[in-house]
Design a protein around this motif. Structure first.
Motif, PDB file in Angstrom:
ATOM      1  N   PRO A  52       6.465   7.600   5.037  1.00  0.00           N
ATOM      2  CA  PRO A  52       6.142   6.595   4.021  1.00  0.00           C
ATOM      3  C   PRO A  52       4.654   6.236   3.923  1.00  0.00           C
ATOM      4  CG  PRO A  52       8.114   5.958   5.177  1.00  0.00           C
ATOM      5  CD  PRO A  52       7.576   7.159   5.891  1.00  0.00           C
ATOM      6  N   VAL A  53       4.170   6.228   2.689  1.00  0.00           N
ATOM      7  CA  VAL A  53       2.792   5.806   2.405  1.00  0.00           C
ATOM      8  C   VAL A  53       2.784   4.584   1.480  1.00  0.00           C
ATOM      9  CG1 VAL A  53       1.773   8.088   2.755  1.00  0.00           C
ATOM     10  CG2 VAL A  53       2.615   7.472   0.483  1.00  0.00           C
ATOM     11  N   TYR A  54       3.957   3.987   1.289  1.00  0.00           N
ATOM     12  CA  TYR A  54       4.075   2.831   0.395  1.00  0.00           C
ATOM     13  C   TYR A  54       3.511   1.569   1.056  1.00  0.00           C
ATOM     14  CZ  TYR A  54       7.833   6.024  -1.105  1.00  0.00           C
ATOM     15  OH  TYR A  54       8.568   7.128  -1.463  1.00  0.00           O
ATOM     16  N   ASP A  55       3.219   0.576   0.218  1.00  0.00           N
ATOM     17  CA  ASP A  55       2.755  -0.717   0.713  1.00  0.00           C
ATOM     18  C   ASP A  55       3.773  -1.297   1.684  1.00  0.00           C
ATOM     19  OD1 ASP A  55       1.288  -3.165   0.868  1.00  0.00           O
ATOM     20  OD2 ASP A  55       2.707  -4.030  -0.553  1.00  0.00           O
ATOM     21  N   SER A  56       3.318  -1.695   2.875  1.00  0.00           N
ATOM     22  CA  SER A  56       4.231  -2.145   3.927  1.00  0.00           C
ATOM     23  C   SER A  56       3.495  -3.046   4.909  1.00  0.00           C
ATOM     24  CB  SER A  56       4.778  -0.928   4.678  1.00  0.00           C
ATOM     25  OG  SER A  56       5.397  -1.304   5.889  1.00  0.00           O
ATOM     26  N   PRO A  57       4.194  -4.056   5.469  1.00  0.00           N
ATOM     27  CA  PRO A  57       3.596  -4.858   6.539  1.00  0.00           C
ATOM     28  C   PRO A  57       3.535  -4.110   7.874  1.00  0.00           C
ATOM     29  CG  PRO A  57       5.560  -5.931   5.624  1.00  0.00           C
ATOM     30  CD  PRO A  57       5.498  -4.561   5.038  1.00  0.00           C
ATOM     31  N   ASN A  58       4.169  -2.943   7.938  1.00  0.00           N
ATOM     32  CA  ASN A  58       4.081  -2.077   9.119  1.00  0.00           C
ATOM     33  C   ASN A  58       4.814  -2.622  10.343  1.00  0.00           C
ATOM     34  OD1 ASN A  58       2.980   0.490   8.963  1.00  0.00           O
ATOM     35  ND2 ASN A  58       0.919  -0.318   8.698  1.00  0.00           N
ATOM     36  N   ASP A  59       5.920  -3.290  10.146  1.00  0.00           N
ATOM     37  CA  ASP A  59       6.731  -3.691  11.293  1.00  0.00           C
ATOM     38  C   ASP A  59       7.340  -2.451  11.949  1.00  0.00           C
ATOM     39  OD1 ASP A  59       8.073  -5.789  12.896  1.00  0.00           O
ATOM     40  OD2 ASP A  59       9.889  -4.908  12.036  1.00  0.00           O
ATOM     41  N   ASP A  60       7.737  -1.480  11.119  1.00  0.00           N
ATOM     42  CA  ASP A  60       8.306  -0.224  11.626  1.00  0.00           C
ATOM     43  C   ASP A  60       7.508   0.953  11.047  1.00  0.00           C
ATOM     44  OD1 ASP A  60       9.972   1.633  12.860  1.00  0.00           O
ATOM     45  OD2 ASP A  60      11.473   1.561  11.271  1.00  0.00           O
ATOM     46  N   ASN A  61       6.198   0.847  11.162  1.00  0.00           N
ATOM     47  CA  ASN A  61       5.295   1.922  10.724  1.00  0.00           C
ATOM     48  C   ASN A  61       5.631   2.497   9.348  1.00  0.00           C
ATOM     49  OD1 ASN A  61       3.596   1.696  12.868  1.00  0.00           O
ATOM     50  ND2 ASN A  61       4.402   3.437  13.997  1.00  0.00           N
ATOM     51  N   GLY A  62       5.760   1.599   8.390  1.00  0.00           N
ATOM     52  CA  GLY A  62       5.913   2.028   7.006  1.00  0.00           C
ATOM     53  C   GLY A  62       7.337   2.185   6.529  1.00  0.00           C
ATOM     54  N   TYR A  63       8.297   2.155   7.436  1.00  0.00           N
ATOM     55  CA  TYR A  63       9.703   2.243   7.020  1.00  0.00           C
ATOM     56  C   TYR A  63      10.264   0.874   6.634  1.00  0.00           C
ATOM     57  CZ  TYR A  63       9.925   7.179   8.019  1.00  0.00           C
ATOM     58  OH  TYR A  63       9.723   8.533   7.956  1.00  0.00           O
ATOM     59  N   ASP A  64       9.375  -0.095   6.526  1.00  0.00           N
ATOM     60  CA  ASP A  64       9.708  -1.420   5.993  1.00  0.00           C
ATOM     61  C   ASP A  64       8.832  -1.599   4.746  1.00  0.00           C
ATOM     62  OD1 ASP A  64       7.658  -1.286   8.039  1.00  0.00           O
ATOM     63  OD2 ASP A  64       7.408  -3.459   7.851  1.00  0.00           O
ATOM     64  N   ILE A  65       9.402  -1.320   3.586  1.00  0.00           N
ATOM     65  CA  ILE A  65       8.588  -1.180   2.371  1.00  0.00           C
ATOM     66  C   ILE A  65       8.542  -2.500   1.597  1.00  0.00           C
ATOM     67  CG2 ILE A  65       8.385   0.020   0.155  1.00  0.00           C
ATOM     68  CD1 ILE A  65       9.610   2.471   1.568  1.00  0.00           C
ATOM     69  N   ARG A  66       7.316  -2.916   1.303  1.00  0.00           N
ATOM     70  CA  ARG A  66       7.084  -4.160   0.553  1.00  0.00           C
ATOM     71  C   ARG A  66       7.018  -3.886  -0.944  1.00  0.00           C
ATOM     72  NH1 ARG A  66       2.640  -7.259   3.410  1.00  0.00           N
ATOM     73  NH2 ARG A  66       1.470  -5.363   2.946  1.00  0.00           N
ATOM     74  N   ASP A  67       6.501  -2.710  -1.315  1.00  0.00           N
ATOM     75  CA  ASP A  67       6.399  -2.346  -2.732  1.00  0.00           C
ATOM     76  C   ASP A  67       6.561  -0.829  -2.834  1.00  0.00           C
ATOM     77  OD1 ASP A  67       5.728  -1.754  -5.355  1.00  0.00           O
ATOM     78  OD2 ASP A  67       4.030  -3.143  -5.420  1.00  0.00           O
ATOM     79  N   TYR A  68       7.658  -0.401  -3.454  1.00  0.00           N
ATOM     80  CA  TYR A  68       7.969   1.027  -3.557  1.00  0.00           C
ATOM     81  C   TYR A  68       7.016   1.781  -4.484  1.00  0.00           C
ATOM     82  CZ  TYR A  68      12.464   0.257  -1.207  1.00  0.00           C
ATOM     83  OH  TYR A  68      13.447  -0.048  -0.284  1.00  0.00           O
ATOM     84  N   GLU A  69       6.224   1.069  -5.250  1.00  0.00           N
ATOM     85  CA  GLU A  69       5.369   1.748  -6.228  1.00  0.00           C
ATOM     86  C   GLU A  69       3.895   1.389  -6.052  1.00  0.00           C
ATOM     87  OE1 GLU A  69       7.255   2.313 -10.146  1.00  0.00           O
ATOM     88  OE2 GLU A  69       8.930   1.163  -9.299  1.00  0.00           O
ATOM     89  N   ALA A  70       3.533   1.127  -4.789  1.00  0.00           N
ATOM     90  CA  ALA A  70       2.121   0.908  -4.433  1.00  0.00           C
ATOM     91  C   ALA A  70       1.858   1.631  -3.117  1.00  0.00           C
ATOM     92  CB  ALA A  70       1.824  -0.585  -4.286  1.00  0.00           C
ATOM     93  N   ILE A  71       0.591   1.994  -2.901  1.00  0.00           N
ATOM     94  CA  ILE A  71       0.187   2.704  -1.687  1.00  0.00           C
ATOM     95  C   ILE A  71      -0.326   1.701  -0.650  1.00  0.00           C
ATOM     96  CG2 ILE A  71      -1.441   4.408  -0.725  1.00  0.00           C
ATOM     97  CD1 ILE A  71       0.734   5.669  -2.471  1.00  0.00           C
ATOM     98  N   MET A  72       0.034   1.907   0.616  1.00  0.00           N
ATOM     99  CA  MET A  72      -0.460   1.047   1.684  1.00  0.00           C
ATOM    100  C   MET A  72      -1.988   1.111   1.731  1.00  0.00           C
ATOM    101  SD  MET A  72       0.476   1.088   5.758  1.00  0.00           S
ATOM    102  CE  MET A  72       2.136   1.629   5.418  1.00  0.00           C
ATOM    103  N   ALA A  73      -2.625  -0.057   1.750  1.00  0.00           N
ATOM    104  CA  ALA A  73      -4.090  -0.108   1.677  1.00  0.00           C
ATOM    105  C   ALA A  73      -4.742   0.696   2.802  1.00  0.00           C
ATOM    106  CB  ALA A  73      -4.555  -1.567   1.720  1.00  0.00           C
ATOM    107  N   GLU A  74      -4.134   0.709   3.989  1.00  0.00           N
ATOM    108  CA  GLU A  74      -4.690   1.472   5.113  1.00  0.00           C
ATOM    109  C   GLU A  74      -4.771   2.977   4.806  1.00  0.00           C
ATOM    110  OE1 GLU A  74      -3.061  -1.175   8.899  1.00  0.00           O
ATOM    111  OE2 GLU A  74      -1.876   0.495   8.141  1.00  0.00           O
ATOM    112  N   PHE A  75      -3.885   3.435   3.936  1.00  0.00           N
ATOM    113  CA  PHE A  75      -3.826   4.868   3.633  1.00  0.00           C
ATOM    114  C   PHE A  75      -4.686   5.252   2.434  1.00  0.00           C
ATOM    115  CE2 PHE A  75       0.741   5.115   5.502  1.00  0.00           C
ATOM    116  CZ  PHE A  75       0.220   5.169   6.787  1.00  0.00           C
ATOM    117  N   GLY A  76      -5.074   4.272   1.614  1.00  0.00           N
ATOM    118  CA  GLY A  76      -5.890   4.571   0.443  1.00  0.00           C
ATOM    119  C   GLY A  76      -5.333   3.932  -0.807  1.00  0.00           C
ATOM    120  N   THR A  77      -5.479   4.612  -1.909  1.00  0.00           N
ATOM    121  CA  THR A  77      -5.101   4.070  -3.218  1.00  0.00           C
ATOM    122  C   THR A  77      -4.170   5.043  -3.939  1.00  0.00           C
ATOM    123  OG1 THR A  77      -6.914   5.195  -4.340  1.00  0.00           O
ATOM    124  CG2 THR A  77      -7.386   2.999  -3.406  1.00  0.00           C
TER     125      THR A  77
END
Length: 557
Positions: A52-77
């Motif tokens: 997963p590269v989606y926006d996530s608070p990273n409780d389970d390293n990205g398998y906890d998704i906050r927004d299915y249609e946005a990229i996690m800021a740590e990974f880029g845009t």
């Protein structure tokens, strides 16, 4: 069987946090992946599966998704993602995304609404229950990440179900509106140009109505709820509906991660006529070294059990469905440490394990670092581990009086962070993964095990994987041939044949540190591939295999 592009493809899984950091923040990112696409092209893989590269608070390293249609800021845009997609496609490499829809993050907008009140329009997007009349939890299910599977939300004084972390509330698939939202999200990603999905614990989405109590295994604190949510009553209905409404309209790869799925289940899930998914990830061979106490109850490796298991899956799905083949992923320890020898015979055993897997029928998956023989890591302190599963297990079991030394030994053998230590690119500090401080420590053996060293050695594990991938692309026998186990009683050797039209390949793989002699019943003049440079010792009736030797012979009839 109708030919599909994913039949002869080889998939490479990238765990983005640990792959390549491009900006020095200690976290792998999308630009880092782009920088290494030529490396993957050189290896010869066809598909990248991105964890997963989606926006996530990273409780389970990205398998906890906050927004299915946005990229996690740590990974880029999203612009970085689109560039990765374009750059991969230019090189003939497809991109498969992770689809995590059994649960979301508790920070997802749906859950933020759902928890506001009992009559909120989004309340039914999740699974809420009141306490029992006696004040106990709604049922006795345990979370897969330790503890109970229920968490009290004080806003409404009700509990929500979470099969994993309490920050990963389960979505309610009984709600048709939720299902349609998920299908529309899937379709938007496909329209963006991605090439398929790996579907996280997808066979857990249908729960038994009423959520009844489960049987409590001996010595356990909670019930094994899996009997009420693994391959649940509406799972095939949901998958067919998903296929019809989304990915079934595209020529893409779909693989369902399905813990607890049997061969009979897999035939149903992967039968092309049923239109559910292309293939499934089974866990049976990953549980062969687990004891009655589960994953952390580590048992010695038993080759006979592995042979029985692989043979069962190869035979059962032949011409009826499709296998996925893997040794490693982000949830499993490193195979060379697990089933091979990660010291004296690291190179030989890594090549042997690769030979065994890649010449089976199915789509092979390589996990990042596997192609250079990365090993398990043995951190000295539990504080050096980041994985939520490890930390939760440690807390629960030490509180019960378990020996910390024994628990740490189990973590060294089976912990998920074994797979998550950063890729060892070269012998510079932090293995060339980052110029900063890595989010998880690099395995200390990086000076001797790294990509730069592998690329400079024509006899390396990397180039052996490259050969195996090329063979799959060149030979229909590997892709479509029939499998048969031979030398069934040999305790140290896994041998099998693959037959297609007038051709048979004999595959011999030794799991022994000593020489092993096995009987021969065929000509040995035409060898396809082997992990020793010198020819094996053979007579008309016997083959002598050196430590962890793999050798493949071809016979035409």
């Amino acid at each position: 069987m109708e030919r599909k592009w994913w039949h002869d493809s080889v998939v490479y899984q990238i765990y983005p946090r640990s792959f390549k950091d491009s900006n020095g923040d200690g976290i792998g990112d999308l630009v880092g992946i782009i920088e290494k696409l030529d490396y993957l092209k050189e290896l010869g893989i066809d598909v990248i599966w991105l964890s997963p590269v989606y926006d996530s608070p990273n409780d389970d390293n990205g398998y906890d998704i906050r927004d299915y249609e946005a990229i996690m800021a740590e990974f880029g845009t999203m612009a970085d993602f689109d560039r990765l997609l374009d750059q991969a496609h230019e090189r003939g490499i497809k991109i498969v995304m992770d689809l995590v829809v059994n649960h979301s993050s508790d920070e997802h907008a749906w859950f933020a609404e759902s928890r506001k009140s009992k009559d909120n329009p989004y309340r039914d997007y999740y699974i809420w229950r009141s306490a029992n009349e006696d004040g106990t939890l709604p049922n006795n299910w345990g979370s897969i990440f330790s503890g109970p599977a229920w968490e009290l939300d004080e806003t409404t004084n009700e509990y929500f179900l979470h099969l994993f972390s309490k920050k990963q509330p389960d979505l309610n698939w009984e709600n048709e509106k939720l299902r349609q939202e998920v299908y529309q999200m899937i379709t938007r990603w496909l329209d963006r140009g991605i090439d398929g999905f790996r579907m996280d614990v997808i066979n857990l989405i249908s729960k038994t109505p009423g959520l009844p109590d489960a049987t409590v295994p001996s010595g356990a604190l909670y019930g094994d709820g899996g009997q009420h949510y693994i391959n649940g009553p509406r799972i095939h209905e949901f998958l067919k509906e998903m296929n019809d409404a989304s990915f079934g309209q595209y020529d893409v790869l779909t693989v369902g991660e399905m813990p607890g799925a049997t061969t009979e289940d897999a035939i149903l899930y992967t039968d092309p006529e049923r239109k559910e998914v292309n293939m499934v990830f089974t866990f049976e061979h990953m549980d062969l070294d687990s004891g009655p106490g589960g994953k952390w109850d580590v048992q010695p490796f038993n080759l006979q059990k592995l042979k029985e298991n692989f043979t069962k899956w190869q035979v059962a799905l032949h011409e009826k469905g499709w296998n996925s083949l893997y040794w490693n992923n982000h949830d499993q320890p490193r195979v060379v440490s697990r089933f091979g020898d990660d010291t004296t015979y690291r190179v030989e055993s890594a090549k042997m394990l690769a030979t065994l897997l890649h010449l089976l029928k199915g789509t092979p998956y390589i996990y990042q670092g596997e192609e250079i023989g990365m090993t398990n890591v043995a951190f000295e302190s539990i504080e050096e581990y980041e994985d939520i599963e490890i930390r939760n297990m440690w807390k629960e079991r030490t509180e019960q009086g378990a020996s910390p030394a024994e628990l740490l030994r189990a973590v060294h053998i089976k912990g998920r962070d074994n797979a998550r230590t950063p890729i060892q690119w070269d012998a510079t500090e932090h293995g060339g993964f980052t110029t900063g401080t890595p989010w998880l420590k690099v395995n200390p053996n990086y000076p001797s095990i790294n990509v730069e060293q592998a690329l400079a050695d024509s006899d390396s594990i990397f180039y052996y994987y490259k050969q195996l991938i090329a063979l799959r692309h060149q030979h229909d026998l590997i892709v479509y041939g029939e499998y048969a186990l031979i030398l069934e009683e040999e305790t140290d050797v896994y041998a099998y044949t693959r037959t297609y039209e007038n051709e048979t390949w004999y595959v011999y793989c030794s799991f022994s540190k000593e020489k092993v002699t096995v009987p021969l019943s065929h000509d040995t003049s035409d060898s396809v591939i082997g992990n020793y440079n010198e020819s094996p010792l053979v007579s008309k009736e016997e083959l002598v295999l050196r430590p962890y030797e793999a050798i493949v012979y071809r016979i035409f009839r």
